[in-house]
Motif scaffolding. Sequence first.
Motif, short mmCIF file in Angstrom:
data_model
loop_
_atom_site.label_atom_id
_atom_site.label_comp_id
_atom_site.label_asym_id
_atom_site.label_seq_id
_atom_site.Cartn_x
_atom_site.Cartn_y
_atom_site.Cartn_z
N LYS A 166 0.83 -1.21 0.00
CA LYS A 166 0.00 0.00 0.00
C LYS A 166 0.86 1.26 0.00
N ALA A 167 2.02 1.19 0.66
CA ALA A 167 2.94 2.34 0.63
C ALA A 167 3.41 2.63 -0.79
N TYR A 168 3.64 1.59 -1.56
CA TYR A 168 4.01 1.75 -2.98
C TYR A 168 2.86 2.32 -3.78
N TRP A 169 1.64 1.89 -3.50
CA TRP A 169 0.48 2.46 -4.21
C TRP A 169 0.40 3.97 -3.99
N LYS A 170 0.72 4.41 -2.79
CA LYS A 170 0.61 5.84 -2.47
C LYS A 170 1.72 6.66 -3.13
N GLU A 171 2.88 6.03 -3.35
CA GLU A 171 4.02 6.74 -3.95
C GLU A 171 4.59 5.90 -5.09
N PRO A 172 3.88 5.82 -6.20
CA PRO A 172 4.31 4.92 -7.28
C PRO A 172 5.63 5.30 -7.95
N ASN A 173 6.06 6.54 -7.77
CA ASN A 173 7.32 6.98 -8.37
C ASN A 173 8.49 6.90 -7.40
N ASN A 174 8.24 6.39 -6.21
CA ASN A 174 9.27 6.28 -5.19
C ASN A 174 10.03 4.97 -5.39
N LYS A 175 11.29 5.07 -5.82
CA LYS A 175 12.08 3.88 -6.12
C LYS A 175 12.32 3.03 -4.88
N GLU A 176 12.45 3.68 -3.72
CA GLU A 176 12.68 2.91 -2.50
C GLU A 176 11.46 2.06 -2.16
N LYS A 177 10.27 2.62 -2.35
CA LYS A 177 9.05 1.86 -2.08
C LYS A 177 8.96 0.66 -3.03
N ARG A 178 9.35 0.87 -4.28
CA ARG A 178 9.32 -0.23 -5.26
C ARG A 178 10.35 -1.30 -4.89
N GLU A 179 11.57 -0.86 -4.61
CA GLU A 179 12.63 -1.83 -4.32
C GLU A 179 12.37 -2.59 -3.03
N ALA A 180 11.61 -2.01 -2.12
CA ALA A 180 11.29 -2.71 -0.87
C ALA A 180 10.47 -3.97 -1.13
N LEU A 181 9.83 -4.03 -2.30
CA LEU A 181 9.00 -5.20 -2.64
C LEU A 181 9.75 -6.25 -3.45
N ARG A 182 10.94 -5.94 -3.91
CA ARG A 182 11.68 -6.89 -4.74
C ARG A 182 11.95 -8.23 -4.04
N PRO A 183 12.17 -8.24 -2.73
CA PRO A 183 12.36 -9.55 -2.07
C PRO A 183 11.20 -10.51 -2.25
N PHE A 184 9.99 -10.00 -2.56
CA PHE A 184 8.86 -10.89 -2.79
C PHE A 184 9.04 -11.75 -4.04
N THR A 185 10.03 -11.40 -4.88
CA THR A 185 10.27 -12.18 -6.10
C THR A 185 11.40 -13.19 -5.93
N LYS A 186 11.92 -13.32 -4.72
CA LYS A 186 13.05 -14.22 -4.46
C LYS A 186 12.56 -15.57 -3.95
N LEU A 187 13.43 -16.56 -4.02
CA LEU A 187 13.07 -17.93 -3.68
C LEU A 187 12.54 -18.06 -2.25
N GLU A 188 13.16 -17.38 -1.31
CA GLU A 188 12.71 -17.50 0.09
C GLU A 188 11.24 -17.11 0.23
N ALA A 189 10.85 -16.03 -0.46
CA ALA A 189 9.45 -15.58 -0.38
C ALA A 189 8.52 -16.54 -1.13
N THR A 190 8.97 -17.05 -2.27
CA THR A 190 8.15 -17.99 -3.03
C THR A 190 7.89 -19.25 -2.22
N LYS A 191 8.95 -19.78 -1.62
CA LYS A 191 8.79 -20.98 -0.78
C LYS A 191 7.87 -20.68 0.40
N TRP A 192 8.02 -19.51 1.01
CA TRP A 192 7.18 -19.13 2.15
C TRP A 192 5.71 -19.14 1.79
N GLN A 193 5.36 -18.69 0.58
CA GLN A 193 3.96 -18.68 0.18
C GLN A 193 3.36 -20.08 0.19
N TYR A 194 4.17 -21.07 -0.12
CA TYR A 194 3.69 -22.45 -0.13
C TYR A 194 3.68 -23.09 1.26
#
Length: 311
Positions: A166-194
């Motif tokens: 939601k923080a990224y939705w509020k500031e879509p041009n904020n690179k830090e907000k975007r990069e804070a979500l990049r870990p969701f694309t990593k293996l640890e997060a993918t495995k966690w979802q399962y």
Amino acid sequence: MFRSASIMAVLGLSALPALAADPPKVRYKTVKVGELDVFYREAGPKDAPAVLLLHGFPTSSHMFRNLIPALADKYHVIAPDYPGFGSSSMPPRDKFAYTFDNLAGVIEEFTEKVGLKKYALYVQDYGAPVGYRLASKHPERVTAIVVQNGNAYTEGIANDFWTPIKAYWKEPNNKEKREALRPFTKLEATKWQYTHGAKNVEALSPDAWVHDQSGLDRPGNADVQLDLFLSYGSNPPLYPKWQEYFRKHQPPVLIAWGKNDQIFPPAGAEPYKRDLKTIEFHLLDTGHFALEEEGDTIAKLMRQFFATHVK
């Protein structure tokens, strides 16, 4: 020459059990939608009632690999991969805008290309905003809906998991907000979802998250997913429209929800009861990808539900 039965009698062997009927064959196909190749899995008689399975993040039609043959003796089952997922095209971000409006547009055209005039929907995670766009636009096409951890109410995204998104939705041009979500694309997060919320992690095949991660690890795909994280913010403003669709058209709905899901918790399942008259409600003791642990249960619930509501 002895007959086989005679040989068995001489050897004191009992008759062999009859072989089980062959399970329905799954076909792996691709169809052109504009310039895109849309991959899909298909099984079952083409003149049977249709079921359209819509996957979530970060998976693909692979999540339905076991559900499809469990339904395909009586139903025409189709599960596509969205652009940027699975084996469908992944056009560059400057050639294709990765938004939920565009994903839904591709799947709408896909259904027309493969001749789906009426279908039951299965929606999970991203499948909900894709499927509800289709259903609210073409209510006459939807015979029933199966909801498995797919959200349509603000209560379903009120938990802490959604705070950085939601923080990224509020500031879509904020690179830090975007990069804070990049870990969701990593293996640890993918495995966690399962694994998070699963009753028995040792019963889960790692093939599922390894398969998904191979897609996320393609060059450029992480940024595709970050674009979709931003676009998910377009969904809550549509919730009132989808809820009005529920109230006006009253599709029969089966809720089969992993109650231990931290992404879409049961708080998102309960509000469906407010708007729907024909609803069957089940909270299952598992997590976000409920099919991995409760696939047999969900298939049984679907077959029973469809027997009454899908003809």
